[in-house]
Design an enzyme around this catalytic site. Sequence first.
Site, short mmCIF file in Angstrom:
data_model
loop_
_atom_site.label_atom_id
_atom_site.label_comp_id
_atom_site.label_asym_id
_atom_site.label_seq_id
_atom_site.Cartn_x
_atom_site.Cartn_y
_atom_site.Cartn_z
N ASP A 1 0.81 -1.22 0.00
CA ASP A 1 0.00 0.00 0.00
C ASP A 1 0.85 1.27 0.00
OD1 ASP A 1 1.08 -0.04 2.52
OD2 ASP A 1 -0.80 -0.42 3.57
N GLY A 2 2.17 1.13 -0.09
CA GLY A 2 3.04 2.29 -0.19
C GLY A 2 3.62 2.75 1.14
N ARG B 1 14.16 37.69 -8.28
CA ARG B 1 13.37 36.45 -8.39
C ARG B 1 11.90 36.83 -8.24
NH1 ARG B 1 14.00 30.98 -8.02
NH2 ARG B 1 16.18 31.02 -7.44
N LYS C 1 20.30 39.99 -8.86
CA LYS C 1 19.25 38.99 -9.18
C LYS C 1 17.89 39.47 -8.73
CE LYS C 1 18.97 34.79 -6.95
NZ LYS C 1 19.28 33.37 -6.77
N ARG D 1 15.15 27.06 3.16
CA ARG D 1 14.97 28.34 2.48
C ARG D 1 13.65 29.05 2.82
NH1 ARG D 1 16.38 26.74 -3.46
NH2 ARG D 1 15.61 24.76 -2.68
N ASP E 1 27.69 28.85 -6.39
CA ASP E 1 26.46 29.02 -5.60
C ASP E 1 26.42 27.91 -4.56
OD1 ASP E 1 24.05 30.01 -4.69
OD2 ASP E 1 23.23 30.25 -6.70
#
Length: 288
Positions: free
Chosen positions: A36-37, A193, A191, A94, A218
């Site tokens: 069933d996972g 975003r 930058k 984050r 990065d």
Amino acid sequence: MTRLYLPMPGNETIARALALSAGAELGAIETRRFPDGEAYVRLLSAVEGREVEIVCTLARPDEQFLSLIFAAETAREMGAARVNLIAPYLAYMRQDKRFKDGEAISSMHFARLLSRSFDGLITIDPHLHRRRDLGEIFTIATRVEHAAPLLADWIKDNVSDPLVVGPDAESEQWVAAVAGRAGAPHIVSNKTRRGDRDVSIDLPDLSALRARRAVLVDDIVSSGRTMIETARKLSAAGMAKPVCVAVHALFADQSYAELLSLCERVVSTDTVPHASNAISVAALLAPA
Ligand code: R5P
């Protein structure tokens, strides 16, 4: 107290290196899915009275989180003296602020969940933007190691006349440290975003630096948009194809192939197993 390294699936290589360097035993955990996972977890090594280091990098954390917690709780129940987590990549750091009303501050919630099941945490370059220390969100002992010197040494050994390029103004100090150790000049992008996959990049004037090889650095490549857009802007400014060097290579969707097509080379540390891995972090994770 003897130490035992227990890798979660996919973490065997780094766990073996750690066990070898510490002269400690490498154990095993059996995991599988019931029909069933649901997750099945079994410790295959004796843990009683031992310092157990569960090794689990936390890229794609949702898929493995319950198994990790089941393994830690089982180790405790079976008498481990301490159960630590070695997570070369620590997820969920984050989202550290409620940007919109009602949003989960997942870094704090994730830290609380891990703090309940482990006695200590060792990780590399967690993405701490608005926090100064993991101790602000974890209630267990934490140790943070930094890959910047490894990145700098790789650049020094592999790229002639590099120009180190950082992703944004906030990264300036980190980028300057990498560039300083690599003996190279550096710049940072401007930058913006606007969304998970919507990033625009502006570069400073590069006319005096055109003869150099840009090296994009990065701490994390996630959607890949930051590096991809920076590589495009460098090309538009007449620079040769850049080299990219990252700590945590998450590379969602097709971003790795897209970035490769724009770059001379893409390399990363092995905090997250990935085709781009070229820099080993095992030495950073050895017992203090
Ligand atoms: C930003 O603060 C980080 O240093 C990275 O630039 C960013 O997280 C990379 O994300 P993506 O690959 O999704 O552009």
